[in-house]
Design a protein around this motif. Structure first.
Motif, mmCIF file in Angstrom:
data_model
loop_
_atom_site.group_PDB
_atom_site.id
_atom_site.type_symbol
_atom_site.label_atom_id
_atom_site.label_comp_id
_atom_site.label_asym_id
_atom_site.label_seq_id
_atom_site.Cartn_x
_atom_site.Cartn_y
_atom_site.Cartn_z
ATOM 1 N N GLU A 515 0.830 -1.211 0.000
ATOM 2 C CA GLU A 515 0.000 0.000 0.000
ATOM 3 C C GLU A 515 0.859 1.254 0.000
ATOM 4 O O GLU A 515 0.552 2.230 -0.684
ATOM 5 C CB GLU A 515 -0.910 0.000 1.231
ATOM 6 N N ASN A 517 4.123 1.644 -0.925
ATOM 7 C CA ASN A 517 5.238 1.839 -1.858
ATOM 8 C C ASN A 517 5.010 1.416 -3.304
ATOM 9 O O ASN A 517 5.846 1.691 -4.158
ATOM 10 C CB ASN A 517 6.465 1.082 -1.330
ATOM 11 N N ALA A 518 3.914 0.732 -3.607
ATOM 12 C CA ALA A 518 3.755 0.181 -4.963
ATOM 13 C C ALA A 518 3.432 1.241 -6.007
ATOM 14 O O ALA A 518 3.687 1.043 -7.195
ATOM 15 C CB ALA A 518 2.675 -0.891 -4.967
ATOM 16 N N ASN A 519 2.832 2.341 -5.592
ATOM 17 C CA ASN A 519 2.509 3.439 -6.524
ATOM 18 C C ASN A 519 1.731 2.979 -7.754
ATOM 19 O O ASN A 519 2.055 3.328 -8.898
ATOM 20 C CB ASN A 519 3.796 4.156 -6.972
ATOM 21 N N GLY A 520 0.707 2.160 -7.511
ATOM 22 C CA GLY A 520 -0.176 1.747 -8.600
ATOM 23 C C GLY A 520 0.277 0.537 -9.386
ATOM 24 O O GLY A 520 -0.435 0.072 -10.275
ATOM 25 N N LYS A 521 1.459 0.016 -9.096
ATOM 26 C CA LYS A 521 1.933 -1.177 -9.810
ATOM 27 C C LYS A 521 1.131 -2.398 -9.355
ATOM 28 O O LYS A 521 0.616 -2.450 -8.246
ATOM 29 C CB LYS A 521 3.415 -1.422 -9.525
ATOM 30 N N TYR A 526 5.478 -5.145 -8.735
ATOM 31 C CA TYR A 526 6.117 -4.569 -7.548
ATOM 32 C C TYR A 526 7.106 -5.559 -6.943
ATOM 33 O O TYR A 526 8.229 -5.192 -6.585
ATOM 34 C CB TYR A 526 5.049 -4.184 -6.519
#
Length: 696
Positions: A515, A517-521, A526
């Motif tokens: 949640e 750190n993935a920034n939408g990946k 990720y």
């Protein structure tokens, strides 16, 4: 026994069920070795259970399609012979547990009244042919794969080439390039394609899960639909002949292709085509019976909790390519539901949809052909059944095998931890009800019935031992698996092993990191970016077993302290043959060859004779304490041990006798000669064995 003869119209099915009843009787009277009997019953869907004295029955439901009348029949059988619980598997089957072995023939006979079979649901056979549960309704599909999956299922059911292979064989059909049928993890996978107006398939070969997962190779980028049955026949013949038989751990297709190489395997399959009767098997998709939606007016409905209804609609209502219709997904916790609700569901879809349900690869139920104006009515009716949990095919929808509940091989509880993880996600991460899918899967052991090693986040049941030699239930955490589409996939890495009670905390850490750190990946992307060590570093402290509490020794869903207890697995139907039993089997195979010959099915007659030849040779090799790993190995070893040494005299080599089936088309004349050769060979080896015993 007589009741089976009078109640079942199909004589082939009737013979099957009577044979099972007779073999059960012979087993009880000590006439059949236990291991041999296991092989026979497994091929009839009767599977040993963790609990003593009862069986799990696996019902084979091709591509997960179940008609209302069939569902009601399954309910009747479950109530009569079991405890009224139905379990959906990841192969679109239904399992019934706690069945008395002696009652399995009559149970099977009851199911056949509505065209439902147990045949080849387990054992070293072609298992249930699976497919995308949205086949026929998916807006993105080039065509409906259902008729092709159905044709394949029917062609290979009871086919002599795939009754006693070294291991099981799994086939799937995907309706779109998204590979929703998961072809990349199957022995044979077919992905629907159209080229130059011709229907066909991208063909994937030799994928698999288990302790050594393997992504399938592309065998053909496109194969016309009329060629898929001849291709599969060739693949099965080669697997039957060259596949490992002694070492269960190496007996799957993936190991054979890995050992000899894709091109060499393909050459063997192509060379085998001469022995195959039909070089083209057209499949009449137009003749396939498609369930038709009923014309019905929408009853008046008042939705009390509109917020819950709207959330359910956003996650459980699926677009359908037929205008004016949608499909409704039912999230079935752990794949378990009960006959009282199943009957009402059967009535509901018969009266207001198309009279069928689909069982999904994620242990859920899909109802196709629901009129859009009936969605609120279906919500109301499904709510009465407790079938409106939001999150169909979302992160909260966790797949799990039965694990230590009923399976002999289960090491740790998969159902107990799955329930707890679903609770954690629903309570602490409600956003995952609406987000794109995050795939979480759990298996109770390495055999991957819960498909844990193809999940974004997977857990595998294990055990850990403390310095004081105390044993606690554990979970292997696997990360980064996923379906990449078009036959490509990624298997999860084993990151860390932790005590089972720490599973929820591990999941929290993984989701919190994702949640933040993935920034939408996607999770797969990720994980690929961060790598295994990144996740290991923030999970490794959970693996410490020096600080276990008393609670850590109690598995999820259990009350007593954990005891590691693993029975004999039956996933592959491992068989230990006695010499006399093998000779008896050879005689039975010759009789089967003669029956097929009388029915003018010459290819089947020849293959039964082939099986008899190999079986007879195997008997003498076992008597001589020789290894019999593969059919090809048996053939060559027999020549070395018995023919070249002059112990047994043939007109040529044994290999030359057997491999005639590769050199001749399956004609009537060749079948006559080949069956005669098998009979004469059996008499020779039996005479040799009798002399050997007499001189001992």
């Amino acid at each position: 026994m007589q009741s089976f003869r009078t109640e079942i119209e199909n004589p082939i099915v009737q013979k099957d069920i009577i044979e099972l009843a007779n073999k059960i009787d012979q087993f009880h009277n000590g006439k059949i070795d236990e291991e041999k009997f296991r092989s026979l019953r497994l091929a009839r869907g009767v599977y040993g259970q963790r609990q003593e004295g009862v069986q799990m029955i696996r019902i084979k439901l091709p591509y997960g399609k179940v008609l209302s009348n069939q569902l009601r029949r399954i309910c009747e059988v479950s109530d009569e012979y079991s405890k009224g619980r139905l379990h959906i598997t990841t192969r679109q089957d239904i399992q019934i547990h706690y069945v008395d072995l002696n009652r399995t023939p009559e149970l099977w006979a009851e199911l056949e009244r509505d065209d439902v079979t147990l045949r080849e649901a387990c054992g070293n056979t072609v298992r249930n042919v699976t497919a995308s549960e949205t086949a026929g309704i998916d807006p993105n599909e080039p065509f409906d794969v259902s008729p092709y999956a159905d044709a394949l299922f029917r062609f290979f059911l009871r086919n002599p080439i795939c009754q006693e292979m070294g291991r099981k064989f799994k086939v799937s059909f995907s309706g779109t390039s998204e590979d929703t049928g998961l072809s990349y993890m199957h022995d044979l996978g077919f992905i629907a394609k159209i080229e130059n107006g011709v229907r066909g398939f991208q063909v994937m070969l030799a994928g698999g899960l288990g302790s050594q997962p393997r992504v399938a190779d592309e065998l053909y980028s496109f194969l016309a639909a009329d060629k898929i049955i001849p291709l599969m026949e060739g693949v099965l013949r080669i697997f039957d002949r060259h596949g490992e038989r002694k070492s269960r751990a190496k007996a799957r297709m993936k190991f054979l292709v890995k050992d000899i190489g894709l091109e060499a395997f393909k050459e063997l399959v192509e060379a085998e085509q001469k022995a195959i009767a039909q070089k083209s098997v057209p499949i009449d998709a137009d003749a396939y019976t498609v369930s038709q939606p009923v014309a019905v007016e929408a009853p008046a409905v008042t939705i009390k909790d509109t917020q819950a209804f709207e959330l359910w609609k956003s996650t459980n209502v699926i677009p359908q390519k037929q205008e004016g219709y949608v499909a409704i997904g039912i999230k079935v916790l752990l794949g378990d539901f009960y006959t009282d609700k199943a009957r009402l569901l059967a009535d509901l879809v018969e009266k207001y949809a198309a009279g069928e349900i689909r069982l999904s690869l994620r242990q859920n139920i899909l109802i196709p052909f629901v009129k859009e104006e009936l969605v609120s009515f279906f919500y109301q009716e499904l709510e009465k059944l407790g079938f409106v949990a939001a999150g169909y095919n979302k992160a909260v929808d966790i797949t799990a095998c039965p694990g230590t509940d009923t399976c002999n091989l289960g090491i740790a509880s998969s159902t107990g931890i799955a329930e707890e993880l679903e609770r954690v996600i629903a309570a602490e991460y409600p956003q995952y009800l609406e987000k794109e899918d995050l795939v979480i899967k759990i298996s109770g052991c390495m055999n991957a019935c819960g498909q844990h090693n193809m999940a974004n986040i997977g857990f595998q049941g294990m055990s850990v031992r403390t310095k004081d030699k105390l044993v606690a239930p554990a979970l292997q955490v696997l990360l980064g698996g996923g379906n990449l589409g078009n036959g490509k996939g990624r298997f999860a890495d084993k990151v860390v092993k932790i005590p089972s009670r720490r599973g929820p905390e591990a999941l929290r850490r993984i989701l919190n990191d994702f949640e933040a750190n993935a920034n939408g990946k996607s999770f797969v992307d990720y994980y690929e970016e961060k790598g295994e060590k990144y996740f290991y570093d923030f999970l490794t402290d959970l693996s410490n077993v020096d600080n276990l509490t008393q609670e850590d020794f109690v598995d999820w869903g259990a009350e007593a302290s954990y005891v590691k207890a693993i029975g004999i697995g039956e996933c592959a139907g491992v068989v230990i043959d006695l010499i006399a039993t093998l000779f008896l089997e050879s005689e039975e195979k010759i009789e089967n060859a003669k029956v097929a010959f009388e029915n003018q099915v010459y290819s089947d007659a020849i293959y039964h004779a082939y099986s008899s030849l190999v079986n007879s040779a195997k008997a003498l090799l076992l008597a001589a304490n020789k290894k019999t790993n593969t059919h090809a190995g048996i053939i060559s070893q027999f020549d070395e041990e018995f023919v070249a040494s002059g112990k047994i005299t043939l007109s040529g080599t044994f290999a030359a006798l057997v491999y005639q089936l590769q050199q001749h088309a399956p004609s009537r004349d060749f079948a006559v000669d080949y069956i005669k050769g098998a009979e004469q060979f059996l008499e020779k080896v039996k005479a040799y064995r009798n002399t050997e015993i007499a001189e001992a």
